[in-house]
Write a protein that holds these residues in place. Structure first.
Motif, PDB file in Angstrom:
ATOM      1  N   ILE A 352      29.606  51.482  38.321  1.00 32.69           N
ATOM      2  CA  ILE A 352      29.390  50.300  39.051  1.00 32.69           C
ATOM      3  C   ILE A 352      30.022  49.016  38.492  1.00 32.69           C
ATOM      4  O   ILE A 352      30.455  48.070  39.101  1.00 32.69           O
ATOM      5  CB  ILE A 352      27.787  49.997  39.012  1.00 32.69           C
ATOM      6  N   GLU A 353      29.968  49.003  37.126  1.00 30.95           N
ATOM      7  CA  GLU A 353      30.585  47.652  36.353  1.00 30.95           C
ATOM      8  C   GLU A 353      32.333  47.733  36.878  1.00 30.95           C
ATOM      9  O   GLU A 353      32.533  46.475  37.185  1.00 30.95           O
ATOM     10  CB  GLU A 353      30.692  47.866  34.973  1.00 30.95           C
ATOM     11  N   VAL A 354      32.743  48.646  36.904  1.00 29.12           N
ATOM     12  CA  VAL A 354      34.138  48.887  37.277  1.00 29.12           C
ATOM     13  C   VAL A 354      34.337  48.491  38.710  1.00 29.12           C
ATOM     14  O   VAL A 354      35.142  47.726  39.061  1.00 29.12           O
ATOM     15  CB  VAL A 354      34.831  50.216  37.156  1.00 29.12           C
ATOM     16  N   ILE A 355      33.577  48.698  39.620  1.00 29.57           N
ATOM     17  CA  ILE A 355      33.460  48.482  41.112  1.00 29.57           C
ATOM     18  C   ILE A 355      33.273  46.956  40.985  1.00 29.57           C
ATOM     19  O   ILE A 355      34.022  46.298  41.907  1.00 29.57           O
ATOM     20  CB  ILE A 355      32.545  49.311  42.020  1.00 29.57           C
ATOM     21  N   GLU A 356      32.327  46.664  40.619  1.00 25.20           N
ATOM     22  CA  GLU A 356      31.958  45.061  40.512  1.00 25.20           C
ATOM     23  C   GLU A 356      33.003  44.061  40.055  1.00 25.20           C
ATOM     24  O   GLU A 356      33.303  43.078  40.483  1.00 25.20           O
ATOM     25  CB  GLU A 356      30.634  44.646  39.715  1.00 25.20           C
ATOM     26  N   ALA A 357      33.536  44.554  39.131  1.00 25.88           N
ATOM     27  CA  ALA A 357      34.951  43.776  38.417  1.00 25.88           C
ATOM     28  C   ALA A 357      36.045  43.762  39.685  1.00 25.88           C
ATOM     29  O   ALA A 357      36.640  42.760  39.762  1.00 25.88           O
ATOM     30  CB  ALA A 357      35.348  44.524  37.371  1.00 25.88           C
ATOM     31  N   LYS A 358      36.282  45.234  40.195  1.00 27.64           N
ATOM     32  CA  LYS A 358      37.264  44.920  41.243  1.00 27.64           C
ATOM     33  C   LYS A 358      36.821  44.092  42.462  1.00 27.64           C
ATOM     34  O   LYS A 358      37.675  43.374  42.821  1.00 27.64           O
ATOM     35  CB  LYS A 358      37.347  46.548  41.754  1.00 27.64           C
ATOM     36  N   HIS A 362      38.749  40.915  43.856  1.00 30.70           N
ATOM     37  CA  HIS A 362      39.141  40.735  45.304  1.00 30.70           C
ATOM     38  C   HIS A 362      38.630  39.524  45.774  1.00 30.70           C
ATOM     39  O   HIS A 362      39.546  38.666  46.441  1.00 30.70           O
ATOM     40  CB  HIS A 362      38.703  42.003  45.980  1.00 30.70           C
ATOM     41  N   ARG A 363      37.438  39.059  45.405  1.00 30.64           N
ATOM     42  CA  ARG A 363      36.972  37.874  46.036  1.00 30.64           C
ATOM     43  C   ARG A 363      37.838  36.795  45.460  1.00 30.64           C
ATOM     44  O   ARG A 363      38.053  35.801  46.054  1.00 30.64           O
ATOM     45  CB  ARG A 363      35.559  37.691  45.485  1.00 30.64           C
ATOM     46  N   LEU A 364      38.162  36.869  44.284  1.00 30.40           N
ATOM     47  CA  LEU A 364      38.971  35.606  43.711  1.00 30.40           C
ATOM     48  C   LEU A 364      40.690  35.573  44.333  1.00 30.40           C
ATOM     49  O   LEU A 364      40.785  34.580  44.622  1.00 30.40           O
ATOM     50  CB  LEU A 364      39.274  35.917  41.958  1.00 30.40           C
ATOM     51  N   GLU A 365      41.032  36.738  44.546  1.00 29.86           N
ATOM     52  CA  GLU A 365      42.083  36.860  45.279  1.00 29.86           C
ATOM     53  C   GLU A 365      42.015  36.541  46.444  1.00 29.86           C
ATOM     54  O   GLU A 365      42.873  35.389  47.140  1.00 29.86           O
ATOM     55  CB  GLU A 365      42.700  38.351  45.484  1.00 29.86           C
ATOM     56  N   TYR A 366      41.165  36.612  47.300  1.00 22.49           N
ATOM     57  CA  TYR A 366      40.788  36.047  48.574  1.00 22.49           C
ATOM     58  C   TYR A 366      40.621  34.677  48.524  1.00 22.49           C
ATOM     59  O   TYR A 366      41.092  33.758  49.544  1.00 22.49           O
ATOM     60  CB  TYR A 366      39.334  36.573  48.986  1.00 22.49           C
TER      61      TYR A 366
END
Ligand code: GDP
Length: 510
Positions: A352-358, A362-366
């Motif tokens: 979950i930590e890995v997914i959340e980091a991803k 993504h959010r930052l990129e967006y």
């Protein structure tokens, strides 16, 4: 109870038209419904978690000093490669073979016991190199009481000699120095002792407390002097253990025997191990069927400090695993199930930590992308986003009814950037521009406002809102002007609704 849920739904902003019987509510919605109905929210998962009490086996509290009896020291031999560790262990083992009945063969089980003529005992660990020592330290277990540091008299202090000293220091284990290969003409034991001063290993003749013994592992010279020095240090350390009650120990080595199944060599640290004991180690357990010594001879019992090979494991545990006795087989199974569960939970947490980091990435990129696009008009923005989101989530409506107007003007409102982005991305994937134009007149965040109504009126548009509200006066105003406000909390419901709106504007295929 569907009626109950429908009633509770009235407390929420969920559009009842968008909830069908049999549809599964998202946990967030359930939470909201329950909270708004004044009840307390408790998820099934949470309840299950609470009911699943910790069933791990635990060590007993420290023993009463009155229960402590002396035990043999456990010794690890460390030193630079080729300085003679293996030869020393072999020679020490041989001192025992001589005292055994003829034909006795010692076998490598990871540890062996040396019986001194004086009656003292020393347990030597002979798992190769530092690996086992470090592995056990890494697990926070430390079975070693004394380190015998082997330094070849002609080579002196080398890289792994220094590392060995560090290992022993970090583990807080005292040293006995064995200066090996003293049979060689070029041997210079005094040089070795002087070199060691630089690493805080101070021999007795320099006023320190490290005993040094000149030996020849190859010729078996002075081995008993080394053993006696070890016993003397052990006496100073006053090594004692509680030989009563539930067994505690550490796995030294595991191996598989064709006939006997998984076998582990262990050092018992507390209690006395006997046949029939039920043990857990790592994620496996054993009902002890047999105990053996390093000569393969069956033992009745193993007390603290004594190496023992245990037969009866379901699977082989790992070196360094803690062994704990439990009261029954059922208890052992519970413990193993609990540990397996905990491990899975930890793995899940990491995933979950890995997914959340991803997601965060993504959010930052967006956000960055949005900032870059901020000065563009909606049309330009759409073209850029369209390239970025090739996946088509919003396909042309399948059924077509009679031709109506062939433009759908939209005003899109969302609660947060993320949801608005999701909707805009879906709109980007719309590919039937020539049949019915999609015109996004306006998009933004927040509840439906009077401005939205004016826009909808001017463009003859429909207002779509995701997770936003329209208050009573806005609703009345829209009604009066014949403007549709469509509010949704579930993206796919919103998309379905959009498709319906498009549907009735597309030309009939018939
Ligand atoms: P390890 O890598 O520390 O385990 O070293 P070994 O025990 O394998 O010994 C390396 C080499 O040194 C072997 O060829 C041994 O025969 C030799 N050796 C070990 N101890 C002695 C000794 O006391 N005297 C002499 N002359 N050679 C030894």
């Amino acid at each position: 109870d569907i009626d109950h849920i429908y009633e509770a739904l009235l407390y929420t902003d969920i559009n009842l038209d968008s909830v069908e019987p049999d549809s599964v509510l998202q946990e967030d919605h359930i939470k909201m419904i329950v909270q708004k109905s004044g009840m307390k929210y408790k998820s099934a998962k949470l309840k299950e978690e609470k009911e699943r009490k910790n069933t791990d086996a635990v060590k007993r509290p420290p023993a009463d000093p009155a229960d402590l009896t002396p035990r043999p020291p456990v010794v690890t031999i460390l030193g630079h490669v080729d300085h003679g560790k293996t030869t020393l262990l072999d020679s020490l083992r041989k001192t025992q073979v001589a005292s055994m009945e003829a034909g006795g063969i010692t076998q490598h089980i990871g540890a062996f016991l040396v019986h001194m003529p004086s009656g003292e005992k020393i347990t030597f660990l002979d798992t190769p190199g530092h690996a086992a020592f470090s592995a056990m330290r890494a697990r926070g277990t430390n079975v070693t009481d004394i380190v015998i540091l082997v330094v070849a008299a002609e080579d002196g202090v080398m890289q792994q000699t220094i590392e060995s000293i560090e290992h022993a220091k970090n583990a807080g284990v005292p040293l006995v120095l064995a200066i090996n290969k003293c049979d060689k003409p070029e041997a210079d034991p005094e040089r070795v002792k002087k070199e060691l001063l630089a690493y805080d290993v101070v021999c007795e003749e320099f006023g320190g407390d490290v005993q040094a013994v000149n030996i020849s592992a190859l010729k078996g010279e002075n081995l008993m002097v080394l053993a006696e020095a070890t016993v003397a240090l052990a006496e100073m350390l006053e090594l004692k253990a509680d030989a009563t009650g539930l067994v505690e120990g550490t796995v030294i080595e595991s191996r598989k025997d064709k006939g006997k199944g998984p076998l582990t060599t262990a050092i018992i640290q507390r209690g006395t191990l006997r046949k029939g004991c039920v043990l857990v180690a790592g994620k496996t357990w054993a009902k002890v069927r047999f105990l053996f010594d390093e000569n393969g001879k069956a033992m009745d019992a193993a007390s603290p400090g004594i190496p023992v090979e245990i037969m009866g494991w379901k699977e082989a545990p790992s070196a360094g695993d803690e062994i704990l006795e439990v009261e029954s087989e059922q208890r052992a199974q519970e413990v193993v199930a609990w540990r397996t569960y905990v491990e899975q939970q930890e793995k899940l947490k990491k995933d979950i930590e890995v997914i959340e980091a991803k997601q965060k990435e993504h959010r930052l990129e967006y956000k960055k992308k949005q900032e870059k696009l901020a000065h563009l008009t909606w049309r330009q923005r759409k073209a850029v986003l369209y390239k970025a989101n090739k996946h088509l989530m919003f396909s042309r409506p399948k059924e077509r009814t009679e031709m109506d107007e062939n433009t759908l003007s939209l005003i899109v409102k969302g609660d947060v950037d993320g949801s608005l982005e999701a909707i805009l991305n879906i709109l980007d994937s719309y590919d039937c521009e020539d049949e019915c134009k999609l015109d996004i007149v306006y998009f933004g965040l927040g509840d439906i406002s009077e401005n939205d109504i004016s826009l909808a009126e001017a463009f003859n548009g429909v207002i779509f809102g995701f997770s936003v509200k329209a208050n009573e006066s806005i609703k009345k105003l829209a009604d009066k002007k014949g403007i549709k406000i469509k509010l949704h909390n579930i993206i796919y419901k919103l998309v379905d609704d959009l498709k319906d709106e498009l549907n009735c504007r597309l030309p009939s295929t018939v």
